[in-house]
Design a protein around this motif. Sequence first.
Motif, PDB file in Angstrom:
ATOM      1  N   LYS A   1     122.818  17.683  75.268  1.00 40.11           N
ATOM      2  CA  LYS A   1     122.588  18.747  76.229  1.00 40.11           C
ATOM      3  C   LYS A   1     121.269  19.454  75.892  1.00 40.11           C
ATOM      4  O   LYS A   1     120.538  19.898  76.770  1.00 40.11           O
ATOM      5  CB  LYS A   1     123.755  19.739  76.155  1.00 40.11           C
ATOM      6  CG  LYS A   1     123.745  20.774  77.268  1.00 40.11           C
ATOM      7  CD  LYS A   1     125.044  21.534  77.292  1.00 40.11           C
ATOM      8  CE  LYS A   1     124.943  22.875  78.013  1.00 40.11           C
ATOM      9  NZ  LYS A   1     123.872  23.085  78.934  1.00 40.11           N
TER      10      LYS A   1
ATOM     11  N   GLU B   1     126.600  11.043  90.281  1.00 38.92           N
ATOM     12  CA  GLU B   1     126.917  12.203  89.444  1.00 38.92           C
ATOM     13  C   GLU B   1     125.948  12.306  88.263  1.00 38.92           C
ATOM     14  O   GLU B   1     125.520  13.399  87.904  1.00 38.92           O
ATOM     15  CB  GLU B   1     128.355  12.115  88.907  1.00 38.92           C
ATOM     16  CG  GLU B   1     129.425  12.424  89.935  1.00 38.92           C
ATOM     17  CD  GLU B   1     129.959  11.167  90.610  1.00 38.92           C
ATOM     18  OE1 GLU B   1     129.204  10.160  90.698  1.00 38.92           O
ATOM     19  OE2 GLU B   1     131.112  11.175  91.063  1.00 38.92           O
ATOM     20  N   GLU B   2     125.618  11.152  87.663  1.00 36.18           N
ATOM     21  CA  GLU B   2     124.699  11.149  86.521  1.00 36.18           C
ATOM     22  C   GLU B   2     123.326  11.652  86.952  1.00 36.18           C
ATOM     23  O   GLU B   2     122.702  12.465  86.285  1.00 36.18           O
ATOM     24  CB  GLU B   2     124.548   9.729  85.953  1.00 36.18           C
ATOM     25  CG  GLU B   2     125.834   9.093  85.477  1.00 36.18           C
ATOM     26  CD  GLU B   2     126.305   9.664  84.152  1.00 36.18           C
ATOM     27  OE1 GLU B   2     125.573  10.481  83.558  1.00 36.18           O
ATOM     28  OE2 GLU B   2     127.413   9.297  83.724  1.00 36.18           O
TER      29      GLU B   2
ATOM     30  N   LYS C   1     124.372  21.188  94.200  1.00 33.91           N
ATOM     31  CA  LYS C   1     123.479  20.211  93.574  1.00 33.91           C
ATOM     32  C   LYS C   1     122.627  19.497  94.617  1.00 33.91           C
ATOM     33  O   LYS C   1     121.426  19.317  94.436  1.00 33.91           O
ATOM     34  CB  LYS C   1     124.285  19.192  92.767  1.00 33.91           C
ATOM     35  CG  LYS C   1     124.798  19.774  91.458  1.00 33.91           C
ATOM     36  CD  LYS C   1     125.608  18.772  90.680  1.00 33.91           C
ATOM     37  CE  LYS C   1     126.038  19.392  89.349  1.00 33.91           C
ATOM     38  NZ  LYS C   1     127.076  18.622  88.681  1.00 33.91           N
TER      39      LYS C   1
ATOM     40  N   LYS D   1     123.035  15.376  87.630  1.00 34.22           N
ATOM     41  CA  LYS D   1     123.124  16.264  86.466  1.00 34.22           C
ATOM     42  C   LYS D   1     121.757  16.623  85.912  1.00 34.22           C
ATOM     43  O   LYS D   1     121.637  17.531  85.106  1.00 34.22           O
ATOM     44  CB  LYS D   1     123.909  15.556  85.345  1.00 34.22           C
ATOM     45  CG  LYS D   1     125.399  15.804  85.387  1.00 34.22           C
ATOM     46  CD  LYS D   1     126.043  15.133  84.178  1.00 34.22           C
ATOM     47  CE  LYS D   1     127.452  14.695  84.504  1.00 34.22           C
ATOM     48  NZ  LYS D   1     127.880  13.568  83.668  1.00 34.22           N
TER      49      LYS D   1
END
Length: 400
Positions: free
Chosen positions: A55, A99-100, A294, A103
Motif C-alpha cells: 500500500k 477492480e485491480e 471510482k 484501485k
Amino acid sequence: MSATAIEQHEELEEEKEKPNTICLVCKDRGVANFNKVFSCAACKSFFTRTLRQSKRIKDSVCKKQWDCFDQEPPFSRKCAPCRLKKCIDVGMLLTSKIEEALKLRGLALNQVIIILSKKDYRIQEKLMTHYSVRDPTLDQVLADRDCAKLEKMTPGIKMTAHEWAYLDVYSRIVSYLEFDFINFLEYKDKKILFTYNSMRMLLLGGAMRTVREKRAMLMTPDGEDVYPEVVYQLFGGCKQVLMEICCELSGKLIDLQVTYEEYLFLMQIFFLNPSISDQLSDKAKATLAEFQDKFSYHLLLYCQHTYQQHASSRYGNLLSLMTVVDRISSRLQCVSMLFQVMVPTFPFKKLVADTFVNIGTLPPPLQADEVSVPVQQEFFNEAMQNIEAVNDVKMEQMEY
Ligand SMILES: [Zn+2]
Ligand SMILES: [Zn+2]
C-alpha cells in the motif's frame, strides 16, 4: 519437473527465441513475457508484489516529474512509484480484472478504458452475430448466465426488433456480472439493479450506436425500426413521444460530441447509481457508491487530460445526461406498460417483460419544472382513449 522448474524451463525457451530483448520497464535485459509484456524478473516480481501487498508504494508519489523510467538513461531506477507507473503504462496487469485497475488512483486510466471497450465490443459483436430462441426470465439469467444459449447467426435468420431488445438486455446483464463486485452482490440486490437499469443501459448503448452508425434515430443493428408495426397503429396519434425515445438521447450525444471513452464511463456511472431504488440493501448501496465514485474519478481524469481547464464543466455536462436517460426510459416504460395493457396477447420475451414492463412501480414522476410534462400527459390521455378503440380491433389480425 516441478511446476517452478517447468516455468523456468519455459522462460529459458522464451529467452532463446528473443535473445536481445530488453525489459520494457527498466530497459535491463528481459527474461520472459509476463501478461504479454516482456520484462526482467525483478520488474515482474516488483509489479506483482506491489499490487498485492505494498500500500505504501501504491500511495506514494514521484519526487520528480513522474518520468524517472521514461528518461534515457533513467534518472533513477529506484523510484518505486515511477516504476509502478511504467509497469502499468507498458501494459502489465495482475489480472484483467477491472477492480485491480480501478484501485490504482487513475494510474491505469488507459487500462480501465481498454477493459471497458473490450467488454462493449463483445456486447456489440454478440448483437450483430448471435441470436437466441430461448426465453429465460431475469431470475433464470441471474441463476445461469448461459441460459440464453446464444447461437451463431446464419444467413436467412432475421431478428425482430423485440428479439434484438431481448438480446441487448441479456448481453449487458451477462457483461455486468463479469464484474466481481456486481456478481458478489446479494441476489435480491442484483435483481433490483437489473430490473431498474436494463432499459436505461439499452437506451444509452443504443443511442451511442446510433451516433457511431451515423443514423438519425435508434434502429436495430440491421437497420430496422425498433417499434413493432402495431405500436404505430396504437400510438400513431402521439408519434412525438415515440420519436423522442428514438432520437432525443442520440441528439444530446451529438450536441455534446460525447466521445466513445466518455460513453464507456457514463455506462458504468449511470448503472452504478445507488439511489436507483430504496429497496437496495445498505451494503449494496455502499458497493455501488464506491465503484460509481471510482469510475467518476476516472472520467474526471479523462476530462482533465482531454479538456484541461474546461474539464469540470465538461464533466458536469456529461453527468447531466443522466436526467435525459431517466426521462427517456420513463417514457419507454410508459409505452411498454400501456402496450401490454392494450395488446395482452403480444408475445413479450420474458426478460424484456421483467425489465421493461413488470418493474413493479410506475415511472418516477417528472420534475415539475420540466417543460415536457404536458407531452407526457397528452400522451397518456391519448393512449388511454386508444385503449377503447383497440378493443374493437381483432387482436389476431394485428401484425406484430
Ligand atoms: Zn526490468
Ligand atoms: Zn519518479
